[in-house]
Design an enzyme around this catalytic site. Structure first.
Site, PDB file in Angstrom:
ATOM      1  N   THR A 183       0.820  -1.216   0.000  1.00 23.85           N
ATOM      2  CA  THR A 183       0.000   0.000   0.000  1.00 23.85           C
ATOM      3  C   THR A 183       0.856   1.271   0.000  1.00 23.85           C
ATOM      4  O   THR A 183       0.326   2.376  -0.011  1.00 23.85           O
ATOM      5  CB  THR A 183      -0.902   0.022   1.250  1.00 23.85           C
ATOM      6  OG1 THR A 183      -0.067  -0.231   2.390  1.00 23.85           O
ATOM      7  CG2 THR A 183      -1.980  -1.044   1.166  1.00 23.85           C
ATOM      8  N   ARG A 205      -3.006  -1.587   9.555  1.00 21.34           N
ATOM      9  CA  ARG A 205      -3.617  -0.317   9.158  1.00 21.34           C
ATOM     10  C   ARG A 205      -4.368  -0.437   7.836  1.00 21.34           C
ATOM     11  O   ARG A 205      -5.421   0.147   7.656  1.00 21.34           O
ATOM     12  CB  ARG A 205      -2.537   0.774   9.009  1.00 21.34           C
ATOM     13  CG  ARG A 205      -2.044   1.350  10.301  1.00 21.34           C
ATOM     14  CD  ARG A 205      -1.014   2.436  10.019  1.00 21.34           C
ATOM     15  NE  ARG A 205       0.207   1.909   9.415  1.00 21.34           N
ATOM     16  CZ  ARG A 205       1.248   1.451  10.094  1.00 21.34           C
ATOM     17  NH1 ARG A 205       1.222   1.466  11.401  1.00 21.34           N
ATOM     18  NH2 ARG A 205       2.322   0.982   9.480  1.00 21.34           N
ATOM     19  N   ARG A 216      21.992  -4.027   2.548  1.00 14.59           N
ATOM     20  CA  ARG A 216      22.780  -3.607   1.385  1.00 14.59           C
ATOM     21  C   ARG A 216      24.284  -3.801   1.543  1.00 14.59           C
ATOM     22  O   ARG A 216      24.973  -4.138   0.592  1.00 14.59           O
ATOM     23  CB  ARG A 216      22.499  -2.131   1.070  1.00 14.59           C
ATOM     24  CG  ARG A 216      21.132  -1.904   0.466  1.00 14.59           C
ATOM     25  CD  ARG A 216      20.966  -0.440   0.121  1.00 14.59           C
ATOM     26  NE  ARG A 216      19.584  -0.158  -0.198  1.00 14.59           N
ATOM     27  CZ  ARG A 216      18.983   0.998   0.067  1.00 14.59           C
ATOM     28  NH1 ARG A 216      19.663   1.980   0.650  1.00 14.59           N
ATOM     29  NH2 ARG A 216      17.726   1.178  -0.271  1.00 14.59           N
ATOM     30  N   CYS A 249      17.994   4.801  -3.945  1.00 12.22           N
ATOM     31  CA  CYS A 249      17.507   5.423  -5.188  1.00 12.22           C
ATOM     32  C   CYS A 249      18.533   6.353  -5.848  1.00 12.22           C
ATOM     33  O   CYS A 249      18.747   6.285  -7.069  1.00 12.22           O
ATOM     34  CB  CYS A 249      16.215   6.190  -4.900  1.00 12.22           C
ATOM     35  SG  CYS A 249      16.262   7.104  -3.361  1.00 12.22           S
ATOM     36  N   GLN A 260      16.499  15.690  -4.123  1.00 16.13           N
ATOM     37  CA  GLN A 260      15.651  14.497  -4.051  1.00 16.13           C
ATOM     38  C   GLN A 260      14.175  14.805  -3.779  1.00 16.13           C
ATOM     39  O   GLN A 260      13.837  15.610  -2.914  1.00 16.13           O
ATOM     40  CB  GLN A 260      16.205  13.540  -2.990  1.00 16.13           C
ATOM     41  CG  GLN A 260      17.604  13.044  -3.334  1.00 16.13           C
ATOM     42  CD  GLN A 260      18.188  12.040  -2.365  1.00 16.13           C
ATOM     43  OE1 GLN A 260      19.377  12.094  -2.093  1.00 16.13           O
ATOM     44  NE2 GLN A 260      17.401  11.128  -1.843  1.00 16.13           N
ATOM     45  N   HIS A 300      14.408  12.162  -8.763  1.00 16.52           N
ATOM     46  CA  HIS A 300      15.583  12.770  -8.134  1.00 16.52           C
ATOM     47  C   HIS A 300      16.493  13.332  -9.235  1.00 16.52           C
ATOM     48  O   HIS A 300      16.659  12.713 -10.291  1.00 16.52           O
ATOM     49  CB  HIS A 300      16.408  11.717  -7.383  1.00 16.52           C
ATOM     50  CG  HIS A 300      15.737  11.149  -6.159  1.00 16.52           C
ATOM     51  ND1 HIS A 300      14.591  11.672  -5.598  1.00 16.52           N
ATOM     52  CD2 HIS A 300      16.106  10.097  -5.371  1.00 16.52           C
ATOM     53  CE1 HIS A 300      14.272  10.960  -4.523  1.00 16.52           C
ATOM     54  NE2 HIS A 300      15.165   9.999  -4.369  1.00 16.52           N
TER      55      HIS A 300
END
Ligand code: A2P
Length: 340
Positions: free
Chosen positions: A14, A42, A102, A133, A160, A246
């Site tokens: 979502t 939620r 990562r 990103c 960004q 960005h």
């Protein structure tokens, strides 16, 4: 024997990135058998459309991953830290969009245009990390130059978009802009300061070295993806009042001299890159043009006249697509094509 269809889970379905993942799965026609949409209490019970069918959002829990082939995670680092190993031990290959894994040496960090071979390492932990990103769009543009001229140093400043923070930040920029233009007081809930009509040199938390975590992600992830720890990288990351895409000002210093024309030629043939570089007719990459597109756009390519072997450029990409959802799904495509 190869499966005809794969069971895919979107964790954080979502959210801003999750939504984009669902759209891209459909656009690129991945062979999806069952699509599982997972989120918190939620939004559990709501519906999201996929191939004209409404799919119910379920609560993420320990049993969510039985029979799932690939899990696309974008529900924040804490959720990934807990549930990615649970998914992996159930036999689900995790493509994780958060920063949780990562820099784990047992987890490949992959940009398909740059280091697709690294995907093979997923077997160690069952997890593949999707980079930050801002890092993704920068390495897509820099890899072809690094291969030819050897990049020694990168100086990057980012501009960004708020969508990188998630849905609440998109709403906050909208609300603040409306409130300011109607002479109302603004509310700041997501960022520490007003983001409308402002620039915040602060993305993620500040670290002991006075850089932000976002800045250090760009340093460390760039080296890991380009498989070259000798590259020196310094970054300043800035949140700007832009909804999608960005932009980055990138300065590089190379081992070998490379001209602006050579860079333009190289990049015009590079996978996933579109060169938009015609300043005479005011053509250069812009956030509003990159939004909704898949490519990384590069322009303002020029030699840095302050050093002998340097190039300046302006790199723009849709942070929710190439910077997150698209990159994750390109990884899933390679998994499906070559590994599972
Ligand atoms: P939910 O809608 O239930 O809050 P964004 O980055 O746009 O803010 O979206 C974050 C996504 O991650 C949403 O889909 C959100 O679901 C989901 N999410 C956040 N926390 C959890 C959690 N603890 N368990 C499962 N999903 C979560």
């Amino acid at each position: 024997m190869k499966k005809e269809k794969y069971s895919i889970a979107v964790v954080g379905a979502t959210g801003a990135v999750g939504n984009e993942m669902i759209k891209i799965l459909e656009e690129r026609k991945l062979p999806v058998g069952k699509l599982k949409l997972l989120a918190s209490t939620r939004s559990a019970g709501s519906y999201i459309e996929f191939y004209n069918k409404d799919i119910k959002v379920e609560i993420l829990d320990e049993d969510s991953f039985k029979g799932v082939d690939i899990g696309l995670f974008s529900a924040g680092g804490t959720v990934s830290e807990k549930f990615a190993p649970i998914a992996a031990s159930a036999g689900c290959i995790v493509v994780d969009n958060t920063s949780a894994f990562r820099m784990d040496s047992q987890v490949p960090l992959v940009v398909p245009e740059v280091n697709p071979h690294a995907i093979a390492q997923y077997k160690k932990k069952g997890i593949i990390a999707n980079p930050n990103c801002s890092t993704i769009q920068m390495v897509v543009a820099l890899k072809p130059i690094h291969d030819v001229a050897g990049i020694k140093r990168i100086v990057v400043s980012t501009y960004q978009a708020v969508s990188g923070t998630g849905k609440k930040a998109i709403d906050e920029l909208q609300d603040q802009t409306r409130d300011i233009l109607s002479f109302q007081d603004v509310e700041c809930n997501v960022y520490p300061h007003q983001i409308a009509f402002n620039c915040l040199p602060h993305i993620d938390i500040f670290l002991e070295n006075a850089y932000t975590k976002e800045e250090m992600k760009m340093v460390n992830e760039t080296r890991k993806i380009l498989e070259d720890d000798s590259i020196r990288v310094t970054a300043t990351t800035v949140r700007v009042p832009v909804f999608y895409s960005h932009s980055e000002s990138v300065n590089i210093e190379t081992e070998k001299k490379i001209t602006a024309d050579e860079v333009r030629n190289l990049l015009s043939q590079a996978p996933g890159v579109t060169v938009v570089d015609d300043p005479a007719s005011a053509r250069y990459p812009m956030a509003i043009d990159a939004a909704g597109k898949d490519d990384t756009f590069v322009g303002r390519i020029r030699e840095d006249e302050s050093i002998e072997k340097g190039i300046n450029m302006w790199i723009v990409a849709d942070n929710l697509r190439k910077g997150a959802a698209l990159n994750a799904i390109q990884i899933a495509e390679i998994l499906v094509r070559e590994y599972i």
